[in-house]
Design a protein around this motif. Structure first.
Motif, mmCIF file in Angstrom:
data_model
loop_
_atom_site.group_PDB
_atom_site.id
_atom_site.type_symbol
_atom_site.label_atom_id
_atom_site.label_comp_id
_atom_site.label_asym_id
_atom_site.label_seq_id
_atom_site.Cartn_x
_atom_site.Cartn_y
_atom_site.Cartn_z
ATOM 1 N N ASP A 1 -16.703 -0.954 3.599
ATOM 2 C CA ASP A 1 -17.802 -0.251 4.276
ATOM 3 C C ASP A 1 -18.168 0.917 3.663
ATOM 4 N N ASN A 2 -16.999 1.683 3.308
ATOM 5 C CA ASN A 2 -16.945 3.103 3.036
ATOM 6 C C ASN A 2 -17.738 3.425 1.783
ATOM 7 N N LEU A 3 -18.148 2.332 1.112
ATOM 8 C CA LEU A 3 -18.751 2.963 -0.153
ATOM 9 C C LEU A 3 -20.384 3.220 0.336
ATOM 10 N N THR A 4 -20.669 4.077 -0.541
ATOM 11 C CA THR A 4 -22.186 4.334 -0.264
ATOM 12 C C THR A 4 -23.097 3.068 -0.776
ATOM 13 N N LEU A 5 -24.378 3.223 -0.109
ATOM 14 C CA LEU A 5 -25.442 2.306 -0.371
ATOM 15 C C LEU A 5 -25.171 1.751 -1.981
ATOM 16 N N GLN A 6 -25.405 2.722 -2.706
ATOM 17 C CA GLN A 6 -25.560 2.446 -4.324
ATOM 18 C C GLN A 6 -24.430 1.609 -4.794
ATOM 19 N N GLN A 7 -23.159 2.380 -4.441
ATOM 20 C CA GLN A 7 -21.954 1.803 -4.836
ATOM 21 C C GLN A 7 -21.707 0.416 -4.313
ATOM 22 N N THR A 8 -22.188 0.107 -3.119
ATOM 23 C CA THR A 8 -21.951 -1.458 -2.533
ATOM 24 C C THR A 8 -23.086 -1.984 -3.398
ATOM 25 N N TYR B 1 -4.372 -3.073 -5.654
ATOM 26 C CA TYR B 1 -4.745 -2.845 -4.306
ATOM 27 C C TYR B 1 -5.687 -1.425 -4.356
ATOM 28 N N ILE B 2 -6.916 -1.265 -3.940
ATOM 29 C CA ILE B 2 -7.603 -0.040 -3.788
ATOM 30 C C ILE B 2 -8.236 -0.140 -2.383
ATOM 31 N N SER B 3 -7.671 1.291 -2.120
ATOM 32 C CA SER B 3 -8.328 1.635 -0.409
ATOM 33 C C SER B 3 -9.377 2.533 -0.813
ATOM 34 N N ILE B 4 -10.342 2.153 -0.363
ATOM 35 C CA ILE B 4 -11.882 2.754 -0.438
ATOM 36 C C ILE B 4 -11.650 4.509 0.294
ATOM 37 N N LYS B 5 -11.021 3.845 1.518
ATOM 38 C CA LYS B 5 -10.823 5.327 2.507
ATOM 39 C C LYS B 5 -10.019 6.524 1.656
ATOM 40 N N LYS B 6 -9.363 5.901 0.821
ATOM 41 C CA LYS B 6 -8.322 6.982 0.295
ATOM 42 C C LYS B 6 -9.031 7.501 -0.970
ATOM 43 N N THR B 7 -10.185 7.410 -1.472
ATOM 44 C CA THR B 7 -10.975 7.763 -2.542
ATOM 45 C C THR B 7 -11.824 8.534 -1.873
ATOM 46 N N ASN B 8 -12.278 9.505 -2.848
ATOM 47 C CA ASN B 8 -13.459 10.658 -2.495
ATOM 48 C C ASN B 8 -14.717 10.194 -3.045
ATOM 49 N N ILE B 9 -14.984 8.629 -3.384
ATOM 50 C CA ILE B 9 -16.324 8.476 -4.184
ATOM 51 C C ILE B 9 -17.619 8.347 -3.366
ATOM 52 N N PRO C 1 9.804 -2.626 18.692
ATOM 53 C CA PRO C 1 9.485 -3.891 17.862
ATOM 54 C C PRO C 1 7.963 -4.172 18.065
ATOM 55 N N PHE C 2 6.978 -3.569 18.524
ATOM 56 C CA PHE C 2 5.504 -3.432 18.616
ATOM 57 C C PHE C 2 5.038 -2.540 17.708
ATOM 58 N N SER C 3 5.818 -1.710 17.249
ATOM 59 C CA SER C 3 5.242 -0.423 16.350
ATOM 60 C C SER C 3 4.244 -0.905 15.487
ATOM 61 N N VAL C 4 3.193 -0.091 15.494
ATOM 62 C CA VAL C 4 1.985 -0.534 14.453
ATOM 63 C C VAL C 4 2.011 0.888 13.544
ATOM 64 N N SER C 5 2.041 0.267 12.215
ATOM 65 C CA SER C 5 1.983 1.296 10.930
ATOM 66 C C SER C 5 0.842 0.829 10.291
ATOM 67 N N THR C 6 0.192 1.713 9.546
ATOM 68 C CA THR C 6 -0.754 1.264 8.400
ATOM 69 C C THR C 6 -0.216 0.658 7.327
ATOM 70 N N PRO C 7 -0.517 -0.499 7.029
ATOM 71 C CA PRO C 7 0.148 -1.366 6.087
ATOM 72 C C PRO C 7 0.404 -0.568 4.550
ATOM 73 N N GLU C 8 -0.474 0.334 4.377
ATOM 74 C CA GLU C 8 -0.389 1.169 3.273
ATOM 75 C C GLU C 8 0.734 1.929 3.148
ATOM 76 N N ASN C 9 1.357 2.506 4.427
ATOM 77 C CA ASN C 9 2.403 3.210 4.703
ATOM 78 C C ASN C 9 3.840 2.524 4.521
ATOM 79 N N LEU C 10 3.872 1.157 4.618
ATOM 80 C CA LEU C 10 5.013 0.393 4.786
ATOM 81 C C LEU C 10 5.533 -0.117 3.273
ATOM 82 N N SER C 11 6.793 -0.140 3.380
ATOM 83 C CA SER C 11 7.659 -0.564 2.232
ATOM 84 C C SER C 11 7.209 -2.183 2.095
ATOM 85 N N ALA C 12 7.378 -2.633 0.668
ATOM 86 C CA ALA C 12 7.274 -4.038 0.373
ATOM 87 C C ALA C 12 8.236 -4.719 1.301
#
Length: 609
Positions: free
Chosen positions: A242-249, A83-91, A12-23
């Protein structure tokens, strides 16, 4: 067909990344946070909090698939979120460093951000095309939009091709055609950026250029005019900014400064390491004029105002219910060591009886709250060689140890549950976690945080960007934490100390040299910060709070804290560089060792302990 067993039904206390959970899983697990209602309001917002505090879960809950479940259909949702996950982009790849130092870098960076936003919007619309605006003329509207307006936007942005769709295609296929064009634009842009890494001279960019005001906003307006978007409120959920570059930020901040909330709202989550709040023109965006801010990590784990304990209780009991344990409270599932609690109550009764003649608090119960548990820990230290030790068990203690971060409650609880089910036999239902097992896991987690996690930070060469050697900084942080732990432990062990339960400190003197170390500690969750009125009554000062996840490493009382320790910058610098000589004084003469005894240079770090 066998029913698929969810992770929650296994543990019951399993922790999963919300992006990997179904609606369905998100909705089943989600417990509304106090900030959630505010976050759903229109307007640009920053959601700041440590990793694991629940930011992604909140953003994921705002996505259309989850909202459709809550509101009984996609047409009833109060807003449409992308929803946009910056971690999942390569920008933020290394190739961007060069273009960011050039005049055209701003234009290219804004183009890429705009392109990603538009692509994700198209992907979201495609996902819900069969549910949104199910009128017969939906396809006709979409065809008109693509062939006329979308083509025009592409043409004005520099696209040399043409996109044509017709009624022989399904709605899904029409979206696929549009997304394919955007993918090709993205691929050509990335090719240009990567090729720049191989040549010294400038290469002329002749591709498509999107922008916020000349592409993204008109795009949104047209989709609304065609009633292709299901609702007037459009939210872009930018996770891990936080994962954006300085200029993108800076570009994202520029978008925030436009205050274009009539069309879109930006919900930006950060892990307390957002690079800047300035725009590309160097102007700072400010709250509440340009945006509002939600601070999602609280240091007050026992505060009724914050309601963190009640939130954890609801999360635990909801998960236990899904597991099959209906009607069992969080306190029953995580029982305290009753023998220990009985001894602490007896010490409390003695303090109450002595309060009228020698009490230190305003009320007798004040002394019980402040001193009973620390006194038990002090008395127990004399029996440590006989195998007795303080037990970190009981729901209340586990809540405080989690230090305001939901993940730091759930992850240890998941380990406890796995060990308990193995101990019980895999076929037996777990109805509670033994106090000894709770204590064992909490101590393991404290040790891991103090040692293994430091090794992980040391291997990350991107944590800090200033000049001093990264490994030296990490070692100084580790020394500082251990020195502070010994200081707080010395107060527990001193029966005459007025403040025995400490976890926080303020700094007197010039702390400029300490800031990179403290920043690293805050970034990785070793410290939390708060602002309080200065002791002299003039202005404010920053209070640093050591995470109570380390309580078991130093035998500290994790239940709240009764005061702040004012430490000089020189003393903290001494801890960073030479903690062993200082902590040995603490063990010999107690908290009197906190008296100043000279200065030490911050850069005398060649022989760190």
């Amino acid at each position: 067909m066998n029913k698929k067993i969810s992770e929650i039904e296994k543990n019951p206390f399993s922790v999963s990344t919300p992006e990997n959970l179904s609606a369905q899983e998100i909705v089943r697990l989600f417990v509304p946070y106090p900030e959630f209602e505010t976050l759903q309001n229109s307007g640009h917002q920053f959601l700041d909090g440590h990793r694991g505090s629940g930011k992604s879960m909140m953003l994921r809950m705002m996505c259309p698939d989850c909202q459709a479940i809550v509101h009984n259909g996609i047409d009833n949702i109060p807003y449409f979120s992308i929803y946009i996950s910056i971690k999942k982009t390569n920008i933020n790849n290394p190739e961007y460093v060069r273009i960011e130092n050039e005049l055209g870098g701003i234009v290219i960076s804004e183009h890429l951000l705009s392109l990603i936003f538009i692509s994700e919007l198209f992907l979201s619309l495609r996902s819900f095309a069969s549910q949104i605006n199910s009128q017969d003329n939906q396809k006709e509207k979409l065809i008109n939009f693509i062939n006329k307006d979308f083509n025009q936007i592409l043409l004005m942005s520099g696209w040399e091709g043409e996109i044509k769709v017709n009624s022989s295609l399904s709605v899904q296929e029409i979206y696929n055609e549009s997304i394919s064009v955007l993918d090709r634009i993205y691929a050509k842009t990335m090719q240009y950026i990567k090729r720049r890494a191989f040549v010294k001279d400038d290469i002329l960019y002749t591709g498509v250029l999107f922008g916020f005001q000349d592409t993204l906003l008109p795009f949104i307006k047209l989709l609304r005019n065609y009633n292709i978007l299901p609702n007037e409120k459009i939210y872009f959920l930018i996770d891990d900014a936080d994962n954006l570059t300085l200029q993108q930020t800076q570009i994202l901040n520029t978008w925030v400064s436009y205050r274009s909330t009539d069309y879109i709202s930006l919900k930006i989550s950060t892990q307390l390491n957002y690079k800047t709040y300035t725009t590309v023109s160097g102007i700072s965006i400010q709250s509440p004029h340009d945006f509002s801010k939600i601070q999602f990590t609280s240091i007050l784990t026992g505060s009724k105002k914050v309601r963190y304990p009640e939130l954890i209780k609801r999360i635990v009991e909801k998960r236990l219910d899904l597991y099959g344990l209906k009607g069992i409270s969080a306190e029953e599932f995580f029982p305290a060591d009753e023998k220990q609690e009985k001894c602490i109550r007896e010490i409390g009764e003695k303090l109450k009886a002595e309060w009228s003649t020698g009490g230190r608090g305003y009320r007798a119960n004040d002394d019980v709250y402040r001193y009973a548990r620390p006194e038990y820990i002090r008395q127990l230290s004399g029996n440590s060689k006989q195998g007795h030790r303080y037990s970190y068990s009981g729901f209340e203690q586990l809540v405080h140890i989690s230090s305001g971060i939901i993940r730091f409650f759930l992850e240890p609880a998941a380990y406890m549950f796995a060990e308990q089910i193995e101990k019980n036999g895999n076929n037996n239902l777990v109805s509670s976690i033994e106090p000894s097992l709770q204590d064992e896991v909490i101590r393991k987690e404290a040790k891991k945080l103090a040692f293994d996690s430091m090794d992980e930070i040391a291997s990350d060469n991107h944590s800090l960007t200033d000049n001093e050697d990264h490994l030296v900084k990490v070692k100084k942080l580790q020394n500082l934490i251990w020195g502070l732990g010994e200081i707080f432990k010395a107060h527990i062990m001193d029966a005459n100390a007025s403040q025995r339960r400490l976890f926080s400190f303020t700094i007197s003197g010039d702390s400029a040299s300490l800031k990179p170390i403290l920043k690293l500690g805050v970034e990785h969750g070793y410290f939390y910060t708060d602002v309080r009125g200065s002791r002299d009554g003039l202005g404010t000062e920053v209070k640093y709070v050591l995470t109570r996840r380390l309580a078991a490493a130093f035998n500290l009382d994790p239940i709240g804290f009764s005061g702040d320790k004012s430490l000089s910058a020189n003393k903290l610098l001494e801890l960073c560089v030479n903690p062993k000589s200082y902590t040995s004084k603490l063990r010999k003469i107690g908290i009197d060792a906190l008296e100043e005894n000279g200065q030490i240079s911050f850069f005398e770090g060649n022989n760190l302990e």
